[in-house]
Design a protein around this motif. Structure first.
Motif, PDB file in Angstrom:
ATOM      1  N   MET A   1      81.149  45.685  83.799  1.00 26.69           N
ATOM      2  CA  MET A   1      80.036  45.688  84.751  1.00 26.69           C
ATOM      3  C   MET A   1      79.844  44.304  85.381  1.00 26.69           C
ATOM      4  O   MET A   1      79.559  44.183  86.552  1.00 26.69           O
ATOM      5  N   ARG A   2      79.953  43.265  84.554  1.00 24.36           N
ATOM      6  CA  ARG A   2      79.932  41.906  85.100  1.00 24.36           C
ATOM      7  C   ARG A   2      81.313  41.308  84.972  1.00 24.36           C
ATOM      8  O   ARG A   2      82.014  41.597  84.019  1.00 24.36           O
ATOM      9  N   ARG A 278      75.151  38.073  91.348  1.00 21.36           N
ATOM     10  CA  ARG A 278      74.679  39.111  90.417  1.00 21.36           C
ATOM     11  C   ARG A 278      75.840  39.958  89.915  1.00 21.36           C
ATOM     12  O   ARG A 278      75.873  40.355  88.753  1.00 21.36           O
ATOM     13  N   PRO A 283      71.868  39.332  86.763  1.00 27.57           N
ATOM     14  CA  PRO A 283      70.671  38.965  87.527  1.00 27.57           C
ATOM     15  C   PRO A 283      69.818  37.860  86.897  1.00 27.57           C
ATOM     16  O   PRO A 283      68.803  37.489  87.466  1.00 27.57           O
ATOM     17  N   ASP A 284      70.197  37.348  85.723  1.00 25.74           N
ATOM     18  CA  ASP A 284      69.386  36.348  85.035  1.00 25.74           C
ATOM     19  C   ASP A 284      69.310  35.060  85.868  1.00 25.74           C
ATOM     20  O   ASP A 284      70.336  34.447  86.166  1.00 25.74           O
ATOM     21  N   HIS A 285      68.069  34.659  86.231  1.00 28.30           N
ATOM     22  CA  HIS A 285      67.916  33.505  87.123  1.00 28.30           C
ATOM     23  C   HIS A 285      68.433  32.203  86.533  1.00 28.30           C
ATOM     24  O   HIS A 285      68.673  31.258  87.268  1.00 28.30           O
ATOM     25  N   ARG A 337      72.481  50.878  97.689  1.00 25.34           N
ATOM     26  CA  ARG A 337      71.143  51.147  97.190  1.00 25.34           C
ATOM     27  C   ARG A 337      70.881  52.650  97.209  1.00 25.34           C
ATOM     28  O   ARG A 337      70.226  53.196  96.343  1.00 25.34           O
ATOM     29  N   VAL A 341      71.261  53.345  91.028  1.00 22.01           N
ATOM     30  CA  VAL A 341      70.014  52.734  90.570  1.00 22.01           C
ATOM     31  C   VAL A 341      70.211  51.243  90.397  1.00 22.01           C
ATOM     32  O   VAL A 341      71.231  50.821  89.885  1.00 22.01           O
ATOM     33  N   GLY A 342      69.222  50.468  90.806  1.00 22.84           N
ATOM     34  CA  GLY A 342      69.278  49.026  90.577  1.00 22.84           C
ATOM     35  C   GLY A 342      70.214  48.339  91.543  1.00 22.84           C
ATOM     36  O   GLY A 342      71.052  48.965  92.171  1.00 22.84           O
ATOM     37  N   TRP A 343      69.995  47.050  91.711  1.00 24.63           N
ATOM     38  CA  TRP A 343      70.811  46.302  92.665  1.00 24.63           C
ATOM     39  C   TRP A 343      71.992  45.701  91.973  1.00 24.63           C
ATOM     40  O   TRP A 343      72.014  44.754  91.411  1.00 24.63           O
TER      41      TRP A 343
END
Lengths: 343, 255
Positions: A1-2, A278, A283-285, A337, A341-343
């Protein structure tokens, strides 16, 4: 996924990529310079006067400015998207950039008449300060319009952005009637965005505000993460929201204002860079903010290389090149989108 | 201890809560019941610090609620809202890492695993939060809320406010959640205030019950005192009868 499960590794990878690309782009342009010559020139012994001028006086400030502007737009985009809890909050789309550009244009056109005292007073920094204030005003306004009871209405946010862009466009258009020929040329530059005429002066104007944003914004990374679950949730967790909102609004306006002051309107970087990061790092800032800065720099440097070479020896404004890619990317994002679901 | 005295809340010129008084002791589970619009959510918001304009007194551990800063308040009470909207693909572990606490990294990881295991969702630790079902999301959030409290309860009495926290859960998980919450409350001296619609869950797991109707307290006391058929019927304007569950607690059935 990442792509990267280890975020530090991902950040290091992006940094190395940026360094390589920036170094390589020293050799790219209308006048052919081999990358060996470019490297040698950078460290002091140019093979010829011409090569020295091309590499050190023209390309180096331009690339450094590209890095700075890209980093500013990337980090501001990521921070604003956190504030609006939505990945479509790009400084260009919601009108922050055009607000900053309008203020800068007004400063140029009215600098010899209406705003003369202001120019005399602030001199060198008149443009970036005006751009910062213009961007700040728009950010505050959009936030006020689109956010109610701790919720952001994405539709309202984008529509308010359309309104802001229209207003700024109209006012800029009116200003062009007051502009002299010379001023008119620089107005075109504002509306299309360019880092072609970059000088070390531009760099010194933009360096301090952008560095400030790059250093301070990541300190709010954890608060922004919690903020994505909603205002009251993050307050219940003990995060200070007032501080967070003020910091994000002021610092991202500062970064965008400085970027616009030296490069005009370059859109989509604040949209594309955080989205790519992302996908790479999540998505963790804590990783998204520095990652978006590096990614933004990468995108601007790469686009600038294209802008220099596609119609060589003529040059395209970089804003046009980025919009040509950014527009379709935006559409693709909307399609995504719709399907997921989700960006 | 949490003490509420004569709490009155007006929102947009409408009085939502009239003269509500209650206490919440450390270690007890208090359920707040009432029909739609009775003011349950407003009560919870006022206790959480979200409604700042109210008349009357709210004291948490002896101190006026409004005198707390958000950080100190978060060390003494946690809030579980009905629904949390998170649009970005955070991993479950990252959602729990959002908790503000001073733990070292290795220790935090172990605590996160433990918090998730409590609610039977440890296996989801590496999953993206947005891909979970509603019930799984709710249990992950419960784990987060308990983690927030368990990092600081040693110092003062803690409080936990739950707003219909089992609304998306199946029968087995509803009971599992309340068992876990009750054990947690007893063991750590945490006072739990839970807004509920399911009368039988409230009857089985609460120590005391508060009945609200049109912003006023209809009854406040132990389950046995409050669960009377006429009282509950009056609250809902709907006839119910109360019998006895085989294990002893009141069982409410529509009459």
């Amino acid at each position: 996924m990442r792509v990267f499960n280890e975020p530090y590794f991902g950040l290091a990878f992006l940094s190395v990529l940026l360094a390589l690309l920036a170094a390589y782009s020293l050799s790219v342009g209308a006048i052919a310079v081999s990358w060996q010559d470019a490297g040698v020139t950078l460290f002091g012994s140019a093979p010829s006067e011409l090569v020295h001028r091309v590499v050190v006086d023209i390309r180096l400030p331009r690339i450094l400015l590209g890095v700075l502007v890209g980093a500013a737009l990337g980090v501001a985009g990521a921070a604003l998207q956190g504030l609006f809890r939505n990945p479509l909050a790009d400084p260009g789309l919601v009108g922050v950039s055009s607000g900053a550009a309008l203020a800068a244009v007004a400063t140029i056109v009215l600098g010899s008449s209406l705003l003369k005292d202001w120019i005399d007073f602030s001199g060198y920094f008149a443009l970036p300060i005006a751009a910062f204030l213009g961007g700040l005003a728009v950010t505050l306004l959009i936030y006020r319009v689109a956010t109610h009871n701790g919720r952001t209405d994405v539709g309202l946010m984008l529509l308010a952005g359309i309104a802001m862009n229209a207003i700024a466009g109209a006012l800029t258009g009116i200003l062009t009637y007051y502009a002299s020929d010379e001023e008119l040329r620089s107005l075109t530059f504002w509306s299309m965005g360019s880092i072609a005429g970059a000088s070390f002066d531009d760099l010194s104007i933009a360096l301090a505000p952008i560095t400030l944003a790059l250093v301070v914004l990541p300190k709010f990374a954890r608060a922004l993460n919690a903020f994505l679950m909603g205002e009251s949730v993050s307050r219940h967790m003990g995060y200070n929201l007032k501080q967070l909102k003020t910091a994000v609004i002021v610092l991202s306006s500062l970064a965008v204002g400085a970027a616009v002051a030296v490069s005009g309107m370059i859109g989509f970087i604040g949209l594309v860079a955080p989205h790519l990061v992302r996908l790479l790092l999540g998505p963790d800032h804590r990783w998204l903010l520095p990652g978006s800065a590096i990614m933004g720099a990468l995108l601007v440097v790469a686009s600038d290389m294209l802008a220099r070479t596609i119609l060589s020896p003529a040059e395209l404004p970089i804003g046009l090149v980025i919009a040509a890619f950014g527009g379709p990317f935006f559409l693709w994002l909307l399609l995504q989108r719709r399907n997921r679901v989700g960006w | 201890m949490l003490e509420v005295e004569n709490l009155t809340v007006e929102l947009e010129h409408k009085t939502i809560l009239h003269d509500v008084s209650l206490t919440l002791e450390p270690g007890e589970v208090l359920s707040v019941l009432g029909p739609n619009g009775a003011g349950k959510s407003t009560l919870l918001k006022a206790l959480s610090g979200d409604v700042r304009h109210y008349h009357g007194d709210i004291r948490l551990n002896g101190r006026d609620l409004r005198s707390y800063d958000v950080r100190t308040l978060a060390e003494q009470r946690a809030v579980m809202p009905q629904k949390i909207q998170l649009d970005f693909p955070f991993l479950v572990e990252e959602v729990l890492q959002m908790v503000l606490e001073p733990l070292a990294k290795e220790k935090l990881h172990a605590q996160i695993r433990y918090a998730l295991a409590r609610f039977d969702v440890e296996h989801l630790i590496g999953r993206s939060f947005v891909t979970l079902s509603g019930g799984e999301q709710q249990r992950v959030q419960l784990a987060r809320v308990l983690l927030q409290l368990s990092t600081s309860i040693a110092r003062e009495d803690g409080f936990l406010f739950l707003d219909e926290c089992t609304s998306s859960l199946d029968l087995a998980h509803q009971h599992q959640v309340f068992q876990v919450v009750r054990d947690f409350a007893r063991r750590n001296r945490v006072g739990v205030l839970s807004v509920l619609h399911d009368l039988n869950l409230a009857s089985q797991y609460s120590d005391r019950v508060l009945l609200l109707k049109q912003g006023r307290v209809l009854a406040f006391g132990s389950v046995q005192q409050v669960f009377a058929a006429d009282q509950l019927s009056r609250m809902y304007d709907f006839p119910v009868s109360v019998s006895v569950h085989p294990h002893g607690w009141p069982l409410v059935i529509p009459a």
